[in-house]
Design a protein around this motif. Structure first.
Motif, PDB file in Angstrom:
ATOM      1  N   TRP A   1       0.821  -1.208   0.000  1.00 37.15           N
ATOM      2  CA  TRP A   1       0.000   0.000   0.000  1.00 37.15           C
ATOM      3  C   TRP A   1       0.858   1.263   0.000  1.00 37.15           C
ATOM      4  O   TRP A   1       0.444   2.303  -0.498  1.00 37.15           O
ATOM      5  N   GLN A   2       2.072   1.160   0.524  1.00 41.98           N
ATOM      6  CA  GLN A   2       2.957   2.325   0.563  1.00 41.98           C
ATOM      7  C   GLN A   2       3.310   2.788  -0.848  1.00 41.98           C
ATOM      8  O   GLN A   2       3.484   3.987  -1.086  1.00 41.98           O
ATOM      9  N   LEU A   3       3.394   1.844  -1.786  1.00 37.80           N
ATOM     10  CA  LEU A   3       3.660   2.216  -3.172  1.00 37.80           C
ATOM     11  C   LEU A   3       2.512   3.027  -3.753  1.00 37.80           C
ATOM     12  O   LEU A   3       2.736   3.940  -4.546  1.00 37.80           O
ATOM     13  N   ASP A   4       1.281   2.687  -3.368  1.00 39.42           N
ATOM     14  CA  ASP A   4       0.134   3.481  -3.810  1.00 39.42           C
ATOM     15  C   ASP A   4       0.253   4.914  -3.302  1.00 39.42           C
ATOM     16  O   ASP A   4      -0.027   5.864  -4.036  1.00 39.42           O
ATOM     17  N   PHE A   5       0.635   5.056  -2.041  1.00 41.20           N
ATOM     18  CA  PHE A   5       0.818   6.404  -1.490  1.00 41.20           C
ATOM     19  C   PHE A   5       1.871   7.161  -2.296  1.00 41.20           C
ATOM     20  O   PHE A   5       1.704   8.327  -2.625  1.00 41.20           O
TER      21      PHE A   5
ATOM     22  N   THR B   1       6.679  10.258   2.140  1.00 41.08           N
ATOM     23  CA  THR B   1       6.958   9.437   3.325  1.00 41.08           C
ATOM     24  C   THR B   1       7.038   7.946   2.981  1.00 41.08           C
ATOM     25  O   THR B   1       7.135   7.120   3.870  1.00 41.08           O
ATOM     26  N   PHE B   2       7.013   7.646   1.698  1.00 39.44           N
ATOM     27  CA  PHE B   2       7.015   6.262   1.232  1.00 39.44           C
ATOM     28  C   PHE B   2       8.082   5.407   1.923  1.00 39.44           C
ATOM     29  O   PHE B   2       7.784   4.349   2.458  1.00 39.44           O
ATOM     30  N   GLY B   3       9.313   5.849   1.924  1.00 42.15           N
ATOM     31  CA  GLY B   3      10.411   5.051   2.475  1.00 42.15           C
ATOM     32  C   GLY B   3      10.227   4.733   3.939  1.00 42.15           C
ATOM     33  O   GLY B   3      10.403   3.595   4.373  1.00 42.15           O
ATOM     34  N   ARG B   4       9.840   5.721   4.724  1.00 43.95           N
ATOM     35  CA  ARG B   4       9.644   5.522   6.160  1.00 43.95           C
ATOM     36  C   ARG B   4       8.496   4.555   6.417  1.00 43.95           C
ATOM     37  O   ARG B   4       8.589   3.666   7.261  1.00 43.95           O
ATOM     38  N   LEU B   5       7.396   4.703   5.680  1.00 44.96           N
ATOM     39  CA  LEU B   5       6.242   3.817   5.848  1.00 44.96           C
ATOM     40  C   LEU B   5       6.596   2.387   5.450  1.00 44.96           C
ATOM     41  O   LEU B   5       6.211   1.429   6.118  1.00 44.96           O
ATOM     42  N   PHE B   6       7.313   2.244   4.368  1.00 44.90           N
ATOM     43  CA  PHE B   6       7.697   0.925   3.883  1.00 44.90           C
ATOM     44  C   PHE B   6       8.590   0.214   4.898  1.00 44.90           C
ATOM     45  O   PHE B   6       8.385  -0.959   5.215  1.00 44.90           O
ATOM     46  N   LEU B   7       9.573   0.918   5.433  1.00 41.30           N
ATOM     47  CA  LEU B   7      10.483   0.315   6.410  1.00 41.30           C
ATOM     48  C   LEU B   7       9.784  -0.007   7.724  1.00 41.30           C
ATOM     49  O   LEU B   7      10.075  -1.023   8.352  1.00 41.30           O
TER      50      LEU B   7
ATOM     51  N   GLU C   1       7.921  -3.150   7.143  1.00 39.70           N
ATOM     52  CA  GLU C   1       8.866  -4.257   6.976  1.00 39.70           C
ATOM     53  C   GLU C   1       9.336  -4.754   8.339  1.00 39.70           C
ATOM     54  O   GLU C   1       9.499  -5.955   8.537  1.00 39.70           O
ATOM     55  N   GLU C   2       9.498  -3.856   9.299  1.00 34.67           N
ATOM     56  CA  GLU C   2       9.899  -4.264  10.652  1.00 34.67           C
ATOM     57  C   GLU C   2       8.887  -5.221  11.263  1.00 34.67           C
ATOM     58  O   GLU C   2       9.253  -6.122  12.008  1.00 34.67           O
ATOM     59  N   LEU C   3       7.605  -5.011  10.965  1.00 33.77           N
ATOM     60  CA  LEU C   3       6.555  -5.854  11.543  1.00 33.77           C
ATOM     61  C   LEU C   3       6.625  -7.296  11.050  1.00 33.77           C
ATOM     62  O   LEU C   3       6.115  -8.201  11.702  1.00 33.77           O
ATOM     63  N   LEU C   4       7.264  -7.530   9.918  1.00 36.77           N
ATOM     64  CA  LEU C   4       7.392  -8.896   9.403  1.00 36.77           C
ATOM     65  C   LEU C   4       8.281  -9.746  10.296  1.00 36.77           C
ATOM     66  O   LEU C   4       8.175 -10.964  10.315  1.00 36.77           O
TER      67      LEU C   4
END
Length: 83
Positions: free
Chosen positions: A57-61, A69-75, A78-81
């Motif tokens: 979904w971050q790519l949609d944003f 803020t794409f990079g921060r949201l994506f990372l 990713e931490e939650l995985l």
């Protein structure tokens, strides 16, 4: 059950480390009010992990909204995985 799993992941998973004692207390408190069968919870946790793994979904944003803020949201997701 999905909301319990998701909330536990977001609230008690920080920096890729899962606070198991806090998570267990949260789940026990929830179970004192509503029945949560163990096999159902395990299934939901597995599905939630796959949803996190395959949802971008971050790519949609970034692409649709040009949200920087794409990079921060994506990372952060990713931490939650790792939890």
């Amino acid at each position: 059950m999905e909301e319990v799993a998701r909330t536990g992941q977001v609230q008690f998973g920080a920096g890729g480390v899962f606070g198991l004692d806090r998570r267990a207390a949260f789940t026990a408190g929830y179970r004192s009010v509503i029945s949560l069968p163990g096999t159902g919870v395990a299934d939901v946790v597995s599905r939630l992990w796959w949803m996190r793994l395959t949802d971008f979904w971050q790519l949609d944003f970034y692409l649709d909204r040009q949200d920087p803020t794409f990079g921060r949201l994506f990372l952060a997701d990713e931490e939650l995985l790792h939890c």
